[in-house]
Design an enzyme around this catalytic site. Structure first.
Site, PDB file in Angstrom:
ATOM      1  N   CYS A  70      92.194  48.965  66.121  1.00  0.00           N
ATOM      2  CA  CYS A  70      93.123  48.998  64.999  1.00  0.00           C
ATOM      3  C   CYS A  70      92.550  48.069  63.941  1.00  0.00           C
ATOM      4  CB  CYS A  70      94.489  48.501  65.462  1.00  0.00           C
ATOM      5  SG  CYS A  70      95.505  47.855  64.134  1.00  0.00           S
ATOM      6  N   GLU A  95      94.170  26.614 101.773  1.00  0.00           N
ATOM      7  CA  GLU A  95      94.492  27.408 100.598  1.00  0.00           C
ATOM      8  C   GLU A  95      95.949  27.170 100.179  1.00  0.00           C
ATOM      9  OE1 GLU A  95      91.811  29.265  99.774  1.00  0.00           O
ATOM     10  OE2 GLU A  95      92.509  30.939  98.547  1.00  0.00           O
ATOM     11  N   LYS A 108      84.792  33.464 111.928  1.00  0.00           N
ATOM     12  CA  LYS A 108      83.969  32.260 112.074  1.00  0.00           C
ATOM     13  C   LYS A 108      83.469  32.171 113.508  1.00  0.00           C
ATOM     14  CE  LYS A 108      86.926  30.086 108.679  1.00  0.00           C
ATOM     15  NZ  LYS A 108      88.056  29.193 108.453  1.00  0.00           N
ATOM     16  N   LYS A 126      92.324  35.980 105.302  1.00  0.00           N
ATOM     17  CA  LYS A 126      91.760  35.376 104.095  1.00  0.00           C
ATOM     18  C   LYS A 126      92.877  35.286 103.067  1.00  0.00           C
ATOM     19  CE  LYS A 126      87.688  35.406 101.181  1.00  0.00           C
ATOM     20  NZ  LYS A 126      88.324  35.161  99.891  1.00  0.00           N
ATOM     21  N   TYR A 128     120.897  17.223 103.402  1.00  0.00           N
ATOM     22  CA  TYR A 128     119.557  16.751 103.038  1.00  0.00           C
ATOM     23  C   TYR A 128     119.624  15.942 101.745  1.00  0.00           C
ATOM     24  CZ  TYR A 128     114.539  16.692 102.107  1.00  0.00           C
ATOM     25  OH  TYR A 128     113.252  16.283 101.864  1.00  0.00           O
ATOM     26  N   ILE A 135      82.181  31.719 101.174  1.00  0.00           N
ATOM     27  CA  ILE A 135      81.779  32.512 102.333  1.00  0.00           C
ATOM     28  C   ILE A 135      81.117  33.781 101.845  1.00  0.00           C
ATOM     29  CG2 ILE A 135      82.541  33.412 104.540  1.00  0.00           C
ATOM     30  CD1 ILE A 135      85.146  32.056 104.207  1.00  0.00           C
ATOM     31  N   LYS A 160      86.305  41.812 103.374  1.00  0.00           N
ATOM     32  CA  LYS A 160      87.349  42.136 102.399  1.00  0.00           C
ATOM     33  C   LYS A 160      88.017  43.469 102.725  1.00  0.00           C
ATOM     34  CE  LYS A 160      86.609  38.898  99.111  1.00  0.00           C
ATOM     35  NZ  LYS A 160      86.135  39.007  97.760  1.00  0.00           N
TER      36      LYS A 160
HETATM   37  S1  IVH Z   1      86.789  28.945 105.350  1.00  0.00           S
HETATM   38  C1  IVH Z   1      82.673  27.297 104.842  1.00  0.00           C
HETATM   39  N1  IVH Z   1      88.934  30.350 105.904  1.00  0.00           N
HETATM   40  O1  IVH Z   1      88.031  31.991 100.634  1.00  0.00           O
HETATM   41  C2  IVH Z   1      83.862  28.138 104.832  1.00  0.00           C
HETATM   42  N2  IVH Z   1      88.263  30.211 103.641  1.00  0.00           N
HETATM   43  O2  IVH Z   1      84.834  32.273  99.705  1.00  0.00           O
HETATM   44  C3  IVH Z   1      84.934  27.582 104.008  1.00  0.00           C
HETATM   45  N3  IVH Z   1      89.762  31.358 102.064  1.00  0.00           N
HETATM   46  O3  IVH Z   1      87.220  29.422  98.606  1.00  0.00           O
HETATM   47  C4  IVH Z   1      86.107  28.429 103.833  1.00  0.00           C
HETATM   48  N4  IVH Z   1      91.195  32.063 103.560  1.00  0.00           N
HETATM   49  O4  IVH Z   1      89.466  29.168  99.615  1.00  0.00           O
HETATM   50  C5  IVH Z   1      88.097  29.925 104.930  1.00  0.00           C
HETATM   51  N5  IVH Z   1      90.839  31.506 106.543  1.00  0.00           N
HETATM   52  C6  IVH Z   1      90.018  31.078 105.583  1.00  0.00           C
HETATM   53  C7  IVH Z   1      90.231  31.387 104.221  1.00  0.00           C
HETATM   54  C8  IVH Z   1      89.319  30.937 103.273  1.00  0.00           C
HETATM   55  C9  IVH Z   1      90.896  32.019 102.263  1.00  0.00           C
HETATM   56  C10 IVH Z   1      89.127  31.166 100.746  1.00  0.00           C
HETATM   57  C11 IVH Z   1      88.613  29.791 100.515  1.00  0.00           C
HETATM   58  C12 IVH Z   1      87.252  29.924  99.881  1.00  0.00           C
HETATM   59  C13 IVH Z   1      87.047  31.392  99.869  1.00  0.00           C
HETATM   60  C14 IVH Z   1      85.722  31.704 100.516  1.00  0.00           C
END
Ligand code: IVH
Length: 839
Positions: free
Chosen positions: A449, A189, A306, A132, A48, A95, A330
């Site tokens: 302190c 992300e 979603k 997430k 490479y 979200i 969470k």
């Molecule tokens: S969707 C409108 N999918 O979590 C929805 N977000 O509060 C837009 N995050 O700042 C985000 N994994 O950076 C989405 N599979 C995922 C995610 C994700 C992490 C983060 C994202 C955002 C926060 C949401």
């Protein structure tokens, strides 16, 4: 088409060099993809490097061959002074999340979706369930298939441009494969894999360099580096999870297909995602990953669900900052049992003493934990932690590991009769490090302190704070080196850094067993010398004044313009600075009136540090209105019974007075009708305004360039036409006065002047929920300062509910049910700025 063709770039050319360069670019692109995205290298590193070298040479010979998407363009570019701002054409939302950590949260989300869509029990909804990722959100902008810009989320509307840094992430394609739409923004992300994190940190430690705190911090910190070279050295990865602005690309009808298509463009998309049906599908996914999360190659802090069908997503639409079609479930912070092997007390940067449980090493929340905070004397006593106890520890996200509770059933018999924790007794009343007495202010829980910079622990942290990137930015001066310098008596204060010579550093032993060598010594001395002329705000931040973070430091720097001005500030002036609350103002004033801290500043100046000044903006931001409102705030804060001179004088009359003033003297010999100010208050006001403090403030403002010749334009606010009409017909406000008024103030007047029979509420009501105490106070005082009435419950007449990150579902639900607008902190601030209620 085979994969090789997928990576083919521009058409072939007659020029052999050009042809070779294009061929190499394609080949290397394909190797990058195989290595970083598929995890299955096609060639050895040696091969490479050879090809990469050849391409680099060709491109150097013929600069026109360098295309923005050439693999050689991942070098990172030159360091920046600051990031450019990027306005997101499609806002980057967050979200709605649930922190009850119950699996039922998935069912509740499904119910809300079905209810909103008017679907009956029998019609299950299809979801795309994802992980997430725990890192930093990034928007990648591809124009005609080429990566042209990368930006952070920022506040969702405006982020920072970090293109060069993101280009160094090898998994992020510089050009999309197979498509080249006019515009395609891909969102995802940036994160760090657990194994990469460990490997990077091991290397850093080996070299006596600062390790990253945790993968999430590491990812966020690496992207927000002004020097792309630093980002390049960090092992960053990326996963896409959605799109932003799109032009010229047909968005698939399902979210899952959308992710599939993005993946086909060679953008990394996590494979651990699943289309599931209904609440039961979500719960099964949740349970599956709750069990798996420890064995994943990267950290996640939960799951994201979603609604899969994009037309249903559209139907569901958005709340203020979150879509109704997505939900973040969470995970509870992981908890583990371990044994307490000792209790130590740590001294913080400002002297705060924190009891810390020393633990038998335990792997929890993705890292090995050997220390867990007991927060303070009171908490330690409440939890009754004793050496030898078995305890439950937990680590949530960024948070420092903490002891949750003692497992009393496992308490060794010998410990039963032990005594409760007592910090004072344990320390014998002395700082464990410097032996100076410890003290606790009345009404406070923290022991401190009293040694100040004489305490080695405080000294080390003060110097590390001073040197950090966001302060003086002494590159390479991390805790290890500072600790060694202080322990070996080579420096006692930040200023001593500037007196260091090569001889002091050469061969200096570090805690890890390494010692400083010529190269690092030279680098360090250079970095120290380079830090001598910092921007004023960074210098102020570096001083470590209590409560003064980066943004307060910026406000101070721009208001005063120079260190000299700041140093001699009088008692009340700090209260007049925009965005600085009372508690913070007091801390600042106290810092600059304490001889010890003053001495630290002077010593720095004597050792050649010269923060670069700028023109003070005091004159641009100062208005009589601000002055009077600040005077009112100071007055309230300082008078013990909260019965100061301006007690009971509303903000609207204050504004009316302010609008009539031409010079501060007018206040003392009022040519203006103070009719709205009640007699007693008027007397107190004139006493206040003839006080030495006030006169000093006026003098100081004048020396900062305030000329009192405010032009209406400085103060101009926009008011809606409808409100203007109402006010012109019902009040005596002149056009000029209305120019000075915001919508919120105008409405406040309208409400306050309703006839008693019409009057339902005194002034527009606002409610805050889910904020910490200090933040809440700050927000509330902002609200009252514009004439709003702060209430604590959600009722029908409420104008606005401001929800912080800890907002509970009850208030939010109620607001939703009653149709009350909910905003977050930034929405509230926009409202205060513009006076317009966000829709
Ligand atoms: S969707 C409108 N999918 O979590 C929805 N977000 O509060 C837009 N995050 O700042 C985000 N994994 O950076 C989405 N599979 C995922 C995610 C994700 C992490 C983060 C994202 C955002 C926060 C949401």
């Amino acid at each position: 088409m085979n994969t090789k063709d997928l990576f083919a770039g521009a058409a072939s050319s007659a020029d052999p060099d050009e042809e070779r360069a294009r061929q190499l670019q394609d080949q290397l692109r394909q190797y990058d993809y195989a290595y970083y995205n598929l995890d299955s290298p096609l060639v050895t590193d040696g091969e490479y490097d050879l090809l990469f070298g050849e391409l680099k040479e060709l491109e150097e010979k013929h600069p026109h061959l360098v295309l923005p998407d050439s693999p050689t363009q991942r070098v990172g570019g030159a360091p920046l002074n600051e990031f450019a701002k990027v306005s997101h054409s499609v806002p980057m939302l967050s979200i709605l999340s649930d922190t009850s950590y119950q699996k039922e949260a998935a069912q509740i989300f499904d119910e809300s979706v079905r209810k909103e869509l008017g679907l009956g029990e029998s019609k299950p909804v299809e979801y795309c369930a994802e992980l997430k990722f725990d890192g930093l959100a990034i928007n990648l902008r591809y124009e005609h298939g080429v990566l042209v810009q990368a930006a952070t989320r920022g506040d969702g509307q405006i982020g920072e441009e970090v293109t060069e840094n993101v280009k160094t992430i090898r998994g992020v394609p510089l050009r999309l494969v197979g498509v080249a739409p006019k515009l395609l923004e891909i969102r995802g992300e940036v994160y760090i894999n657990a194994a990469d994190f460990d490997e990077y940190n091991a290397k850093q430690r080996e070299q006596g360099l600062v390790p990253l705190i945790n993968p999430r911090n590491g990812a966020a910190g690496s992207i927000r580096q002004l020097d792309p070279g630093v980002s390049k050295s960090r092992p960053l990865s990326f996963f896409a999870y959605g799109v932003g602005a799109v032009d010229g690309w047909r968005i698939p009808g399902n979210h899952s297909d959308l992710l599939g298509q993005i993946a086909a463009m060679s953008v990394p998309v996590c494979e651990l995602r699943k289309v599931v049906v209904g609440a039961s599908g979500l719960v099964a996914f949740y349970e599956e990953y709750l069990g798996k999360r420890d064995s994943l190659p990267f950290g996640i802090d939960g799951l994201v669900y979603k609604v899969n069908d994009r037309s249903l997503q559209e139907k569901l639409g958005f709340r203020l900052t979150t879509p109704r079609w997505a939900f973040a479930h969470k995970f509870p912070p992981e908890e583990k049992e371990t044994t307490v092997v000792g209790i130590a007390v740590q001294v913080g940067r400002t002297g705060k003493l924190t009891p810390v449980a020393k633990l038998a090493p335990v792997f929890v929340g993705g890292v090995t934990v050997t220390n867990a905070t007991l927060h303070n004397d009171l908490e330690a006593r409440r939890k009754d932690v004793r050496v030898g106890d078995v305890v439950i520890v937990r680590r949530a996200g960024d948070v420092i590991p903490e002891v949750v509770s003692v497992v009393l059933a496992k308490r060794p018999v010998g410990l039963m009769a032990g005594e409760a924790f007592d910090l004072y007794k344990l320390l014998n009343g002395k700082c464990p490090t410097c032996k100076n007495p410890i003290s606790r202010a009345t009404g406070q829980v923290d022991w401190r302190c009293t040694g100040g910079l004489n305490c080695p622990d405080q000294r080390k942290q003060a110097i590390t704070h001073f040197a950090q990137r966001t302060a003086m930015d002494v590159d390479g001066l991390g805790t290890e080196i500072v600790d060694a310098l202080v322990d070996q008596g080579k420096i006692k204060s930040p200023a001593n850094l500037y007196e260091l010579e090569a001889a002091d550093l050469m061969g200096m032993r570090l805690a890890g067993g390494n010692s400083l060598q010529t190269l690092s010594v030279e680098k360090l001395l250079l970095a120290i010398a380079k830090s001598k002329n910092p921007p004023l705000n960074k210098f102020i931040f570096g001083l470590g004044i209590q409560h003064v973070g980066e943004s307060t430091a910026k406000s101070l720097a721009s208001f005063f313009g120079s260190l000299e001005n700041l140093k001699k500030t009088s008692r009340w002036t700090v209260f007049l600075i925009p965005d600085i609350g009372i508690e913070v103002a007091i801390a600042i004033y106290e810092f600059f009136s304490t001889p010890d801290s003053y001495a630290v500043v002077d010593e720095l100046i004597r050792s050649g540090v010269k923060p670069s000044g700028l023109k003070p903006i005091a004159a641009d931001v100062m208005t009589f209105e601000k002055i009077l409102l600040a005077v009112k705030a100071v007055d309230l804060a300082m008078s013990p019974k909260k019965q100061g001179a301006l007690y009971g004088v509303g903000d609207v009359p204050i504004r009316a007075i302010a609008s009539k003033l031409k010079t501060p003297g007018d206040l003392l010999h009022p040519k203006i009708p103070l009719s709205s100010v009640e007699e007693g208050a008027r007397l107190k006001l004139s006493q206040l305004l003839s006080s030495g403090d006030w006169l000093r403030t006026i003098n100081e403002l004048e020396s900062l360039g305030v000329s009192w010749g405010f032009t209406p334009k400085d103060n101009e606010r926009r008011m809606s036409a409808k409100l203007r009409k109402i006010l012109l017909s019902k009040s005596d406000f002149s056009d000029e006065q209305l120019n000075l008024m915001s919508d919120a103030e105008g409405w406040a007047w309208v409400y306050a002047n309703q006839s008693p029979s019409q009057r339902r509420i005194k002034s527009p009501e606002i409610c805050f929920t889910g904020f910490g105490v200090t933040e809440r106070q700050e927000l509330e005082s902002q609200a009252t300062s514009v004439g709003l009435h702060v209430v604590t419950s959600v009722t029908k007449g409420l104008m606005l509910l401001v929800a912080g990150s800890n907002a509970g579902p009850a208030k939010l639900e109620k607001a939703k049910a009653t149709g009350i607008t909910v905003v977050d902190r930034s929405g509230f601030e926009r409202f205060i700025d513009t006076g317009k209620i966000p829709q």
